[in-house]
Write an enzyme that holds these catalytic residues in place. Structure first.
Site, PDB file in Angstrom:
ATOM      1  N   GLY A 131      -2.774   7.188   5.865  1.00  0.00           N
ATOM      2  CA  GLY A 131      -1.892   6.545   6.976  1.00  0.00           C
ATOM      3  C   GLY A 131      -1.120   5.448   6.057  1.00  0.00           C
ATOM      4  O   GLY A 131      -0.891   5.582   4.942  1.00  0.00           O
ATOM      5  N   ASP A 132      -2.221   3.863   5.986  1.00  0.00           N
ATOM      6  CA  ASP A 132      -1.585   2.447   5.842  1.00  0.00           C
ATOM      7  C   ASP A 132      -3.328   2.301   4.787  1.00  0.00           C
ATOM      8  O   ASP A 132      -3.876   1.317   5.060  1.00  0.00           O
ATOM      9  CB  ASP A 132      -1.360   2.054   6.504  1.00  0.00           C
ATOM     10  CG  ASP A 132      -2.628   1.643   7.708  1.00  0.00           C
ATOM     11  OD1 ASP A 132      -3.020   2.231   8.107  1.00  0.00           O
ATOM     12  OD2 ASP A 132      -2.204   0.686   8.551  1.00  0.00           O
ATOM     13  N   GLU A 133      -3.936   2.987   4.825  1.00  0.00           N
ATOM     14  CA  GLU A 133      -5.488   3.295   3.849  1.00  0.00           C
ATOM     15  C   GLU A 133      -4.944   3.544   2.161  1.00  0.00           C
ATOM     16  O   GLU A 133      -4.767   4.295   2.623  1.00  0.00           O
ATOM     17  CB  GLU A 133      -6.963   3.234   5.183  1.00  0.00           C
ATOM     18  CG  GLU A 133      -7.562   3.229   4.281  1.00  0.00           C
ATOM     19  CD  GLU A 133      -8.902   3.546   5.310  1.00  0.00           C
ATOM     20  OE1 GLU A 133      -9.299   2.512   5.636  1.00  0.00           O
ATOM     21  OE2 GLU A 133      -9.197   4.732   5.374  1.00  0.00           O
TER      22      GLU A 133
END
Length: 220
Positions: free
Chosen positions: A114-116
């Site tokens: 994801g955005d991690e």
């Protein structure tokens, strides 16, 4: 002209051998390329080119002796970009952020999903330098439509304990505190982070009270 059958046979055999040799060499090179590509795909994120979880684990033994600071970084404001402007815009944002991290970090950078992202910082990493990294991330990102979008980051830091899983757990707990308090950057604190991550959060449950306390002077 009289052709010696023996000479013709020898020539034919030689040509066949040359063809087989060339084909074998080409096949060997092709196989090597395929194996190299397979190894790369197994250890790298296809979208950003950063390490994935497997690649990060493979890299850790080479960096751990330096006692690095481990960081977990989660983007804030990414979901509206992805939802309102489409997945192509979201992918562009992730690619740009990955490039900024890759050029700014000495150590290793991985996309966890994801955005991690996860960072292994082998140079001196104090709060000031990490906040500078957060400022770099927050710079406007131009989209192909001509618009610009901005995302920020919540970053959690933890000194290395020698075990990557533990360090990521500490950093994740600190990141969650940075996100919920709006501070942007937080260093793992066994007292402040002595909580169970709410079940509504997609991250794995982390009960930091069961983890040993670690010093934070290295990144304070």
């Amino acid at each position: 002209m009289i052709v010696d059958p023996a000479a013709l046979t020898a020539l034919t055999v030689g040509l066949v051998g040359l063809v087989v040799s060339c084909w074998s060499t080409r096949s060997a090179w092709s196989l090597r390329r395929q194996l190299t590509a397979a190894r790369h795909d197994a250890t790298h994120d296809r979208l950003t080119g950063l390490l994935n979880r497997t690649g990060l684990a493979d890299t850790w033994p080479h960096l751990a002796p330096a006692r690095p600071v481990v960081a977990v970084l989660d983007l804030d404001g990414f979901k509206p970009v992805n939802d309102l402007r489409g997945h192509a815009a979201g992918d562009l944002v992730l690619t740009v952020i990955a490039g900024r991290l890759r050029h700014a970090v000495t150590g290793a950078v991985a996309r966890l999903g994801g955005d991690e992202f996860a960072l292994i910082l082998v140079t001196a990493a104090d709060l000031h330098s990490v906040r500078q990294l957060a400022t770099l991330i927050a710079a406007p990102i131009p989209l192909t439509s001509g618009e610009q979008v901005t995302v920020t980051a919540s970053i959690g830091l933890a000194p290395s304990t020698g075990d990557l899983a533990d360090a990521l757990a500490y950093a994740d707990a600190a990141m969650y505190r940075a996100k919920t308090t709006g501070t942007g950057v937080a260093v793992y604190d066994a007292t402040a982070d002595d909580r169970t991550t709410p079940a509504a959060d997609p991250r794995p449950t982390i009960r930091t009270r069961n983890l040993p306390s670690i010093p934070v002077e290295a990144v304070a």
